[in-house]
Design an enzyme around this catalytic site. Structure first.
Site, PDB file in Angstrom:
ATOM      1  N   ASP A  84      37.724  -8.022 -36.473  1.00  0.00           N
ATOM      2  CA  ASP A  84      36.922  -7.298 -37.593  1.00  0.00           C
ATOM      3  C   ASP A  84      37.337  -7.789 -38.985  1.00  0.00           C
ATOM      4  OD1 ASP A  84      35.546  -5.747 -39.099  1.00  0.00           O
ATOM      5  OD2 ASP A  84      36.047  -3.774 -38.141  1.00  0.00           O
ATOM      6  N   LEU A  85      36.559  -8.314 -39.688  1.00  0.00           N
ATOM      7  CA  LEU A  85      37.023  -8.917 -41.050  1.00  0.00           C
ATOM      8  C   LEU A  85      37.097  -7.852 -42.104  1.00  0.00           C
ATOM      9  CD1 LEU A  85      35.401 -12.534 -41.204  1.00  0.00           C
ATOM     10  CD2 LEU A  85      37.719 -11.786 -40.395  1.00  0.00           C
ATOM     11  N   GLY A 105      29.662 -19.697 -44.362  1.00  0.00           N
ATOM     12  CA  GLY A 105      28.561 -19.619 -45.190  1.00  0.00           C
ATOM     13  C   GLY A 105      27.954 -18.257 -45.603  1.00  0.00           C
ATOM     14  N   ARG A 120      27.347 -15.275 -48.738  1.00  0.00           N
ATOM     15  CA  ARG A 120      26.986 -15.323 -50.297  1.00  0.00           C
ATOM     16  C   ARG A 120      28.162 -15.405 -51.038  1.00  0.00           C
ATOM     17  NH1 ARG A 120      22.224 -11.114 -51.836  1.00  0.00           N
ATOM     18  NH2 ARG A 120      21.490 -12.085 -49.769  1.00  0.00           N
ATOM     19  N   HIS A 132      16.044 -18.840 -47.511  1.00  0.00           N
ATOM     20  CA  HIS A 132      16.000 -19.494 -46.295  1.00  0.00           C
ATOM     21  C   HIS A 132      15.517 -20.848 -46.506  1.00  0.00           C
ATOM     22  CE1 HIS A 132      17.331 -16.338 -43.475  1.00  0.00           C
ATOM     23  NE2 HIS A 132      16.541 -15.492 -44.028  1.00  0.00           N
ATOM     24  N   ILE A 161      13.073 -22.580 -46.014  1.00  0.00           N
ATOM     25  CA  ILE A 161      11.634 -22.730 -46.608  1.00  0.00           C
ATOM     26  C   ILE A 161      11.831 -22.672 -48.083  1.00  0.00           C
ATOM     27  CG2 ILE A 161      11.107 -20.309 -46.351  1.00  0.00           C
ATOM     28  CD1 ILE A 161       8.280 -21.756 -45.703  1.00  0.00           C
ATOM     29  N   ASN A 162      12.805 -21.709 -48.500  1.00  0.00           N
ATOM     30  CA  ASN A 162      12.808 -21.529 -49.943  1.00  0.00           C
ATOM     31  C   ASN A 162      13.799 -22.549 -50.708  1.00  0.00           C
ATOM     32  OD1 ASN A 162      13.371 -18.258 -48.843  1.00  0.00           O
ATOM     33  ND2 ASN A 162      11.592 -18.726 -49.937  1.00  0.00           N
ATOM     34  N   ASP A 166      18.383 -26.372 -43.601  1.00  0.00           N
ATOM     35  CA  ASP A 166      19.490 -25.940 -42.884  1.00  0.00           C
ATOM     36  C   ASP A 166      20.298 -27.084 -42.120  1.00  0.00           C
ATOM     37  OD1 ASP A 166      19.201 -23.474 -43.178  1.00  0.00           O
ATOM     38  OD2 ASP A 166      18.048 -22.984 -41.339  1.00  0.00           O
TER      39      ASP A 166
END
Length: 391
Positions: A74-75, A97, A99, A140, A142-143, A170
């Site tokens: 548990d971080l 990965g 944000r 994601h 696609i963006n 990705d």
């Protein structure tokens, strides 16, 4: 890397060119686990940090999570953060990965980790990058490929852009780019003694894959619209054609000898319109003729007729069919998996071949062993488990 102490369990032996490289993977989905898979496939020891709430469950991604151990921590608890800092102290690299700013708030950002291990490579994977006006925006694959210009180029001239799965952002522009960056920085760290942060953004990686296309555009050899160029399906000799049974063949007969072989097998080598291969005004008539020709037989009939003819024509195979194709079978490109198949490690090495992929671990299966390797006593591990810090 510190040697294993006499009272610590031995770490698993590894095969492949990255044997001896140790990596901590901080959870996540998509490109970071794919990067971890690539590194683990080639022999790196990858320890994935998972959340203890999932401990005991099968991996949700049985292929992408192969070839690493699972540490359920548990971080959001200080003792969990300390356990991961102990782990990175003995690693060549960390990959994450989240944000931008999220791991810093947990106490596991680059500054905290490099303070423990100055030779550490800290690989960061995001869609937009660590800075810039959109750095905090969600997104994601696609963006990212849309903003980088790639999505605009994929699809028919008279239709809408077509998402190419999540391969371009990705995996191609994300996980593979991160793996390249991390390994480049590990080489640098072994030379200089200094680690660094690797900022891998999927927008940057997608743009990088467009290098040739942007070069053509600058030379006036590419129109900035879909389905009208040589490599985007605009050219009749580079595209996909429907066959009589509804299957498809892929045609890539760009160069003269391949183009001549294509026409010969199809019986179109005497039609004068096909002598104008590079005349765009002739392309509609050429395409119409090719559509009629390919529509006269089934996919597999065309596959047999083109086999060995040097025309760059192949059947379009489904995922299941691809795994069983004789060429892929001969090379072992796919490995059997319960319920299906999985791609084999790639590329291949003559002197340090990769081992057979190990199945994805049950979440948290290696928690106790990894913590023991880091020097925690049995009673400390039990106490952490009792408090819910580990799973």
């Amino acid at each position: 890397m510190p040697a294993t102490q006499p009272n610590q369990p031995a770490r698993p032996a590894a095969a492949g060119p990255l044997a001896g490289v140790r990596v901590a993977e901080l959870g996540g989905i998509g490109p970071v686990p794919f990067c971890g898979m690539l590194l683990g496939d080639l022999g790196a020891e990858v320890v994935r940090v998972d959340h203890p709430s999932a401990a005991g469950r099968p991996s949700p991604f049985p292929v992408v999570h192969r070839n690493r151990r699972s540490l359920a921590v548990d971080l959001k608890q200080p003792q969990g953060v300390d356990a991961v800092l102990r782990l990175v102290q003995d690693c060549d690299a960390v990959i994450e990965g989240f944000r931008p700013g999220a791991v810093e708030r947990l106490g596991l950002g680059p500054d905290a980790c490099l303070a423990r291990n100055p030779r550490l490579v800290y690989g960061r994977m995001t869609g937009w990058g660590q800075d810039g006006p959109m750095a905090q925006e969600p997104g994601h694959d696609i963006n990212y490929i849309a903003l980088a210009g790639a999505l605009h180029t994929i699809g028919p001239a008279d239709g809408d852009p077509v998402p190419p799965l999540n391969l371009v952002g990705d995996f191609g522009g994300g996980g593979m780019l991160l793996a390249l960056g991390v390994l480049s920085a590990v080489i640098s760290a072994r030379t200089t003694g200094h680690g660094q942060v690797v900022d891998a953004a999927m927008t940057d990686g997608t743009a990088l894959q467009l290098a040739m296309t942007y070069g053509f555009l600058a030379q006036g050899r590419w129109e900035d619209r879909r389905g009208v160029n040589i490599l985007d399906g605009g050219a009749p000799y580079y595209g996909v054609y429907r066959c009589a049974d509804g299957g498809h063949v892929a045609v890539g007969a760009i160069e003269g000898p391949f183009y001549a072989a294509l026409l010969r097998v199809l019986g179109l080598d005497t039609d004068p319109v096909y002598a104008r291969q590079q005349d765009r005004a002739a392309w509609p008539a050429m395409r119409a003729g090719l559509e009629r020709a390919f529509g006269s037989r089934s996919r597999d009939e065309w596959a047999r007729l083109f086999d060995g003819q040097g025309a760059c024509v192949t059947p379009v195979l489904s995922l299941t069919e691809a795994a069983g194709h004789p060429h892929n079978a001969a090379r072992g490109t796919y490995r059997p998996l319960p319920g299906g198949f999985a791609p084999a490690p790639a590329p291949r090495f003559s002197g340090t071949p990769a081992a057979e992929p190990a199945p994805a671990a049950t979440v948290g299966a290696d928690t106790g062993r990894v913590l023991a390797e880091l020097g925690l006593a049995d009673e400390e591990i039990t106490a952490l488990r009792d408090k819910g810090v580990i799973g």
